[in-house]
Design a protein around this motif. Structure first.
Motif, PDB file in Angstrom:
ATOM      1  N   UNK A 118     -75.795 -31.412  57.069  1.00  0.00           N
ATOM      2  CA  UNK A 118     -74.490 -31.723  57.895  1.00  0.00           C
ATOM      3  C   UNK A 118     -73.192 -31.227  57.194  1.00  0.00           C
ATOM      4  N   UNK A 119     -72.418 -31.940  57.522  1.00  0.00           N
ATOM      5  CA  UNK A 119     -70.777 -31.643  57.001  1.00  0.00           C
ATOM      6  C   UNK A 119     -70.853 -31.218  55.458  1.00  0.00           C
ATOM      7  N   UNK A 120     -71.423 -31.800  54.780  1.00  0.00           N
ATOM      8  CA  UNK A 120     -71.487 -32.027  53.419  1.00  0.00           C
ATOM      9  C   UNK A 120     -72.325 -31.015  52.472  1.00  0.00           C
ATOM     10  N   UNK A 121     -73.238 -30.329  53.399  1.00  0.00           N
ATOM     11  CA  UNK A 121     -74.152 -29.647  52.871  1.00  0.00           C
ATOM     12  C   UNK A 121     -73.495 -28.679  52.150  1.00  0.00           C
ATOM     13  N   UNK A 122     -74.233 -27.866  50.890  1.00  0.00           N
ATOM     14  CA  UNK A 122     -73.451 -27.006  50.123  1.00  0.00           C
ATOM     15  C   UNK A 122     -73.637 -25.560  51.089  1.00  0.00           C
ATOM     16  N   UNK A 125     -70.563 -19.707  49.786  1.00  0.00           N
ATOM     17  CA  UNK A 125     -69.439 -19.126  49.728  1.00  0.00           C
ATOM     18  C   UNK A 125     -68.423 -20.341  48.969  1.00  0.00           C
ATOM     19  N   UNK A 126     -68.681 -21.597  49.314  1.00  0.00           N
ATOM     20  CA  UNK A 126     -67.761 -22.597  48.861  1.00  0.00           C
ATOM     21  C   UNK A 126     -68.382 -23.304  47.462  1.00  0.00           C
ATOM     22  N   UNK A 127     -69.731 -23.424  47.482  1.00  0.00           N
ATOM     23  CA  UNK A 127     -70.519 -24.360  46.615  1.00  0.00           C
ATOM     24  C   UNK A 127     -70.932 -23.648  45.341  1.00  0.00           C
ATOM     25  N   UNK A 128     -71.511 -22.253  45.456  1.00  0.00           N
ATOM     26  CA  UNK A 128     -72.191 -21.684  44.642  1.00  0.00           C
ATOM     27  C   UNK A 128     -71.627 -20.273  44.234  1.00  0.00           C
ATOM     28  N   UNK A 129     -70.697 -19.593  44.875  1.00  0.00           N
ATOM     29  CA  UNK A 129     -70.430 -18.482  44.247  1.00  0.00           C
ATOM     30  C   UNK A 129     -69.104 -18.168  43.532  1.00  0.00           C
ATOM     31  N   UNK A 171     -61.658 -28.659  47.333  1.00  0.00           N
ATOM     32  CA  UNK A 171     -61.711 -28.701  48.806  1.00  0.00           C
ATOM     33  C   UNK A 171     -62.547 -29.193  49.407  1.00  0.00           C
ATOM     34  N   UNK A 172     -62.657 -29.417  50.765  1.00  0.00           N
ATOM     35  CA  UNK A 172     -64.033 -29.854  51.314  1.00  0.00           C
ATOM     36  C   UNK A 172     -65.270 -29.041  51.403  1.00  0.00           C
ATOM     37  N   UNK A 173     -65.117 -27.717  51.270  1.00  0.00           N
ATOM     38  CA  UNK A 173     -66.197 -26.921  50.997  1.00  0.00           C
ATOM     39  C   UNK A 173     -66.595 -26.405  49.596  1.00  0.00           C
ATOM     40  N   UNK A 187     -70.505 -41.466  46.086  1.00  0.00           N
ATOM     41  CA  UNK A 187     -69.850 -40.950  47.149  1.00  0.00           C
ATOM     42  C   UNK A 187     -70.101 -39.448  47.281  1.00  0.00           C
ATOM     43  N   UNK A 188     -69.763 -39.140  48.668  1.00  0.00           N
ATOM     44  CA  UNK A 188     -70.222 -37.486  48.820  1.00  0.00           C
ATOM     45  C   UNK A 188     -68.915 -36.841  49.194  1.00  0.00           C
ATOM     46  N   UNK A 189     -68.977 -35.479  49.006  1.00  0.00           N
ATOM     47  CA  UNK A 189     -67.875 -34.804  49.592  1.00  0.00           C
ATOM     48  C   UNK A 189     -66.355 -35.072  48.658  1.00  0.00           C
ATOM     49  N   UNK A 190     -65.483 -34.705  49.663  1.00  0.00           N
ATOM     50  CA  UNK A 190     -63.975 -35.050  49.208  1.00  0.00           C
ATOM     51  C   UNK A 190     -63.735 -36.578  48.675  1.00  0.00           C
ATOM     52  N   UNK A 191     -64.655 -37.465  49.339  1.00  0.00           N
ATOM     53  CA  UNK A 191     -64.326 -38.874  48.974  1.00  0.00           C
ATOM     54  C   UNK A 191     -64.684 -39.222  47.567  1.00  0.00           C
TER      55      UNK A 191
END
Length: 231
Positions: A118-122, A125-129, A171-173, A187-191
């Motif tokens: 879902x939304x918080x999946x890696x 572009x955002x989580x790895x590179x 950021x969220x991504x 907690x997950x994501x920006x939270x």
């Protein structure tokens, strides 16, 4: 109007920092505090120095030059110290920045991650590179403009990325890049950010409409004018 100092980096503190003209090992980034022209363009200055000569200077200003009253808080940086950390980065995956077959595999992997998490999946572009925030070297992010060919105006050589200035360190991504000491593992994501805005935006600066400022220099001759890209 005096330029406002945004950052300075010493080669001794940043492995891989490209040398400047004449082997200069201290690079400083400045910005005019005011916008110019009908499109409110910003003017930047990249200054190279010899660290040893600078540190032996006979005269230093007792106080920073005053700047005018500005309408936005994000025009002036919040003083902070840089603690460099080396990370592996990978190119932005779009157009011909990578082989087409590899980009297709990355897109398929992203789709599978989103379907499962879902939304918080890696995402690649955002989580790895490419990490968010301030960084030296590596690869530019092209989230706003798409990939661009940056060539030297003086000699036509392909330019290399010297440094990137960003408003947000996470950021969220891209919360996967968040330092462990700033993260709540429950907690997950920006939270999961500990410390709120002061941690997510330590410099308080903004570049364009929440873009990154990429500073490119010529590898053939670092004395050639740099090139600025907001992406």
């Amino acid at each position: 109007m005096p330029f406002v100092g945004l950052a300075q980096f010493f080669a001794r503190d940043v492995p891989g920092l490209a040398a400047g003209p004449g082997g200069a090992d201290l690079v400083q980034l400045f910005r005019c505090p005011l916008a110019h022209g009908p499109y409110l363009e910003r003017r930047y200055l990249l200054k190279w120095r010899q660290a040893a000569q600078t540190e032996r200077a006979d005269h230093f200003l007792a106080a920073a030059p005053e700047v005018p009253l500005l309408p936005w808080e994000a025009e002036l940086p919040e003083p902070c110290v840089v603690h460099p950390e080396e990370v592996d980065t990978y190119p932005w995956a779009e157009n011909d920045t990578l082989p087409a077959a590899l980009i297709a595999r990355i897109d398929a992997w992203d789709d599978a991650q989103t379907a499962e998490g879902g939304r918080d999946a890696p995402s690649y572009q955002g989580a790895l590179s490419i990490p968010p925030g301030w960084r030296v070297g590596g690869f530019p992010s092209w989230a706003s403009t798409g990939p661009m060919d940056i060539t030297c105006a003086s000699c036509g050589a392909p330019m290399r990325l010297l440094l990137t200035a960003g408003g947000d360190e996470m950021d969220p991504d891209s919360h996967s890049w968040m330092p462990l000491e700033d993260r709540d593992p429950s907690l997950q994501g920006m939270a999961s950010i500990r410390g709120g805005q002061s941690v997510a935006q330590p410099t308080r600066l903004r570049f364009g409409r929440d873009r990154d400022l990429h500073v490119f220099t010529c590898p053939t001759d670092p004395g050639h004018p740099p090139h600025w890209v907001l992406s």
